[in-house]
Write an enzyme that holds these catalytic residues in place. Structure first.
Site, PDB file in Angstrom:
ATOM      1  CG  ASP A  38       0.218  -0.577   2.991  1.00  0.00           C
ATOM      2  OD1 ASP A  38       1.372  -0.436   2.649  1.00  0.00           O
ATOM      3  OD2 ASP A  38      -1.010  -1.246   3.050  1.00  0.00           O
ATOM      4  CB  SER A  39       0.405   4.198   1.393  1.00  0.00           C
ATOM      5  OG  SER A  39       0.584   4.515   2.590  1.00  0.00           O
ATOM      6  CG  LEU A  40       3.143   1.651   5.271  1.00  0.00           C
ATOM      7  CD1 LEU A  40       1.890   0.860   6.007  1.00  0.00           C
ATOM      8  CD2 LEU A  40       3.957   2.747   6.386  1.00  0.00           C
ATOM      9  N   GLY A  50       5.210   5.142  -1.884  1.00  0.00           N
ATOM     10  CA  GLY A  50       6.022   6.143  -0.642  1.00  0.00           C
ATOM     11  C   GLY A  50       7.455   5.959  -0.720  1.00  0.00           C
TER      12      GLY A  50
END
Lengths: 246, 246
Positions: free
Chosen positions: B14-16, B19
């Protein structure tokens, strides 16, 4: 096996390209990978120390034959050579200027013939700060004599620019002006780029893409898979299609 | 078309994950791309906001069917989910724990059935610092109620660890302990990681690879194309093979 889900932004060159992901600094590769996340895979095809003579057969292997339809498309490709070709004799990295020009043209031909829709950006080798470079080389054990000259390296950069202008390609003229000493603000060693150098390069790269190839600017490419708020939450199969095997 | 010259290190999550290339911080993606330069292409398959229910059809599309021999091999793959599945109702991102566990198992089965040699690493969702998270959400316009709880998120992390132990996979248990407040040293907002968080994660990831899958540790993989000092300088065709088309 990794499936082909994203097209590619390929960075081809020498250590200036290879080092664009180094930790500590925010390099060109990291910046592009972030800007193009979920849009294009940014591939590092930088080979430290390589001149165009050695890189040519590598580039040939990195660009697929056109019939390979399952390979990802190369939407954008940077060619960034000259820093090593411009070494002066007796460096084994030295490539005569005419041969360098011919090699750059061969690389461009190779990309254009196999992948005609690829947007090509030529990046010129940065100016050499011979004071920094000399100090770096003299501090080694054993000391190494100066291997690059400002004026010589500039000829190789000029040659790349001329080819780009002749062929109508995107050109990044790196941080030059005529001031050798000023390059120390952008370079740790008179040859490579520091974070500030990469930042200027990145901003210029995006500006050239915006002007010359706006269709591949990151703002003009959509996510391959949608933002989560656009998913049909209760019926994700309506967003992603029906799974065949899961 | 980009030819298949390097195998792949695929980061799925996901965003972890997404990013991990953000400028300013040195994230997990940048660190891996640097360590594996000229060895494996590190591909970002992180999708901000996605839970496992939405990511499952994406993962299915990212892993090729086995017969696709021209696609690059996935040598290493990280699965890092749970941060969004653990959202509490009425968040649309909430996935019940049992469903989450089933989805993680489906993803693992998918990878193992299509790409049996891929080394799989499970990364657990980090602890939530609900004080930080609450302050972040309350500062928005309009304010958003707290959407995650420390204890709930920990259950999802525990479930991933249990699956990894049962199946004998590499596991990264992220920065937990039992101390919610201590997570603020590693997170800008109580949910994501800052540079220090990614640094700890990277070091732990490399340690687990070293212990569990040493054959894919970056020190144990050679360059696809040789270091320039190993090239036959005068006869590069002896190093790279004879060019057919250039």
């Amino acid at each position: 096996m990794a499936a082909n889900v994203q097209d590619v932004f390929m960075l081809v060159g020498d250590s200036l390209t290879q080092g664009g992901w180094a930790p500590g600094d925010t390099g060109i590769g990291q910046r592009l990978a972030h800007a193009y996340a979920r849009k294009l895979d940014v591939l590092n095809r930088g080979y430290s120390g390589y001149n165009t003579e050695w890189a040519l057969p590598v580039v040939e292997q990195c660009i697929a034959q056109r019939e390979d339809e399952r390979a990802p498309k190369i939407r954008v490709l940077t060619l960034w050579f000259g820093a090593n070709d411009a070494c002066i004799k007796p460096s084994p990295q030295h490539v005569p200027l005419e041969k360098f020009e011919a090699n750059i043209r061969k690389m461009i031909n190779l990309v254009q013939s196999r992948s005609p829709d690829t947007r090509i950006l030529l990046i010129t080798a940065p100016p050499v700060n011979t004071h920094q470079r000399k100090a770096d080389l003299e501090s080694r054990d054993p000391p190494v004599p100066l291997d690059r000259l400002f004026e010589t390296s500039k000829q190789y950069a000029d040659a790349v620019r001329a080819i780009g202008e002749e062929l109508g390609l995107g050109i990044l003229w790196v941080a030059c002006g005529e001031d050798e000493a000023a390059f120390s603000d952008f370079s740790p060693d008179g040859l490579h780029l520091n974070e500030r150098g990469y930042e200027v390069l990145y901003d210029e790269l995006i500006r050239v893409i915006s002007d010359k190839y706006p269709e591949v600017h990151h703002d003009n490419l959509g996510f391959v898979f949608p933002p989560w708020k656009d998913i049909d939450w209760e019926h994700p199969e309506r967003t992603f299609g029906t799974s065949k095997t899961v």
